[in-house]
Scaffold this motif. Structure first.
Motif, short mmCIF file in Angstrom:
data_model
loop_
_atom_site.label_atom_id
_atom_site.label_comp_id
_atom_site.label_asym_id
_atom_site.label_seq_id
_atom_site.Cartn_x
_atom_site.Cartn_y
_atom_site.Cartn_z
N VAL A 166 0.86 -1.18 0.00
CA VAL A 166 0.00 0.00 0.00
C VAL A 166 0.90 1.23 0.00
O VAL A 166 1.78 1.36 0.84
CB VAL A 166 -0.92 0.03 1.24
CG1 VAL A 166 -1.76 1.31 1.26
CG2 VAL A 166 -1.83 -1.20 1.27
N ALA A 167 0.67 2.12 -0.96
CA ALA A 167 1.44 3.36 -1.05
C ALA A 167 0.48 4.54 -1.08
O ALA A 167 -0.40 4.61 -1.95
CB ALA A 167 2.33 3.36 -2.29
N VAL A 168 0.64 5.45 -0.12
CA VAL A 168 -0.20 6.64 -0.02
C VAL A 168 0.71 7.86 -0.11
O VAL A 168 1.67 7.98 0.64
CB VAL A 168 -0.96 6.65 1.34
CG1 VAL A 168 -1.74 7.94 1.51
CG2 VAL A 168 -1.87 5.44 1.44
N GLU A 169 0.42 8.75 -1.05
CA GLU A 169 1.29 9.89 -1.28
C GLU A 169 0.48 11.18 -1.36
O GLU A 169 -0.44 11.31 -2.17
CB GLU A 169 2.07 9.71 -2.58
CG GLU A 169 3.08 10.81 -2.85
CD GLU A 169 3.89 10.57 -4.11
OE1 GLU A 169 4.61 11.50 -4.51
OE2 GLU A 169 3.78 9.46 -4.69
N ASN B 274 1.14 10.74 3.95
CA ASN B 274 2.13 9.91 3.25
C ASN B 274 2.37 8.65 4.08
O ASN B 274 2.62 8.74 5.29
CB ASN B 274 3.44 10.66 3.06
CG ASN B 274 3.30 11.83 2.09
OD1 ASN B 274 3.17 11.64 0.90
ND2 ASN B 274 3.31 13.04 2.63
N LEU B 275 2.30 7.49 3.42
CA LEU B 275 2.42 6.24 4.17
C LEU B 275 2.73 5.10 3.21
O LEU B 275 2.18 5.05 2.10
CB LEU B 275 1.10 5.94 4.89
CG LEU B 275 1.02 4.66 5.73
CD1 LEU B 275 1.98 4.71 6.90
CD2 LEU B 275 -0.41 4.46 6.23
N VAL C 262 -2.56 0.20 -4.45
CA VAL C 262 -2.54 -1.11 -3.79
C VAL C 262 -1.90 -2.08 -4.77
O VAL C 262 -2.44 -2.33 -5.86
CB VAL C 262 -3.96 -1.58 -3.42
CG1 VAL C 262 -3.93 -2.99 -2.84
CG2 VAL C 262 -4.59 -0.61 -2.42
N ALA C 263 -0.73 -2.58 -4.41
CA ALA C 263 0.04 -3.47 -5.30
C ALA C 263 0.26 -2.82 -6.66
O ALA C 263 0.15 -3.46 -7.71
CB ALA C 263 -0.65 -4.82 -5.44
N GLY C 264 0.53 -1.51 -6.64
CA GLY C 264 0.84 -0.80 -7.87
C GLY C 264 -0.36 -0.43 -8.72
O GLY C 264 -0.20 0.09 -9.83
#
Length: 269
Positions: free
Chosen positions: A9-12, A32-33, A71-73
């Motif tokens: 999981v990437a949060v920007e 950001n996380l 989520v997973a790119g």
């Protein structure tokens, strides 16, 4: 992170505002996380800080006002359509006229009616995982609150999601049941449905309980009061598996004091 793969999981720079230009409320501002594969991350913060909003954005149930969630790119809704995300709410939301087994089967039936096909877990095996195989023919009204939540967890796992989002799933339970459910969740997560960290579910868990967050998590994300932003991310360096004795350890109490202090700090202006 638990391995060398890119973040699960990437949060920007995530911002979410509700309402319109005349009357609006910013729930999250510049979050950001990153969350690694197989990681258990809890989110805590003051009431109204946007914990549930963040979870819903990760799950594709809301669209961001600004910023990016992956989520997973992939975009969360694409991951959702691919059945890669399981969701467990505070309310088990079981259908009262269906048996325990039929409640777990429900997503499979809906998917088949919509023309979907996907590898999935057998409902009977999931009931064994949550230790409810003897209750498959019972109805929700015949179960305790904790048992109902275990049914809801089994249902969330039916499509073998790699990501499990949990929004205060034990919040409506009495304290004794809640304590036992924490360890049940740890057992289920650690058993997982794969082998080792590579097969373990990634879990993002919203809670108001500091004890719960420390006990369950690899890391705890502390949000500021609204508009929510990430105040701190605390790594929980407690060995696994974790047993009840860990809650009285000096290290556990130190983490408790640290998180309480972070929650008491005034929000940045």
């Amino acid at each position: 992170m638990t391995n060398d793969r890119p973040a699960h999981v990437a949060v920007e720079s995530l911002t979410k505002t509700f309402g319109n230009s005349e009357r609006s409320l910013t729930a999250l501002d510049g979050v950001n996380l990153e969350i690694g594969w197989g990681e258990f991350v809890s989110i805590i913060g003051p009431s109204g800080c946007g914990k549930t909003t963040l979870l819903r954005l990760i799950g594709g149930l809301l669209e961001p006002t600004a910023g990016v969630v992956q989520v997973a790119g992939r975009e969360p809704r694409a991951a959702q359509r691919g059945k890669e995300i399981g969701y467990v709410f505070q309310d088990a939301s079981l259908l009262p006229w269906r048996s325990v087994l039929d409640n777990v089967r429900l997503p499979l039936e809906v998917n088949r009616r919509n023309g979907g096909s996907r590898r999935n877990n057998q409902p009977e095996q999931l009931l064994e995982l949550v230790r409810l195989e003897e209750f498959e023919n019972y109805y929700p009204r015949e179960l305790s609150g904790g048992m109902q939540q275990r049914v809801a967890l089994a249902r969330a796992l039916v499509f073998e999601p790699s990501l499990l989002l949990m929004d205060e799933p034990f919040g409506a339970l009495d304290e004794i049941t809640r304590e036992s459910m924490r360890y049940e969740l740890l057992r289920i997560w650690q058993a997982s449905l794969g082998e080792g960290e590579a097969g373990r579910k990634t879990v993002v868990f919203v809670t108001h309980s500091i004890t719960e967050a420390i006990l369950l998590s690899d890391r705890v994300v502390v949000l500021s009061s609204a508009p929510g932003t990430v105040r701190a991310v605390v790594e929980i360096a407690l060995p696994r598996p974790r047993s009840e004795g860990v809650e009285t350890s000096r290290v556990f109490l130190d983490y408790t004091a640290q998180l309480r202090s972070l929650l008491k700090e005034p929000s940045p202006v």
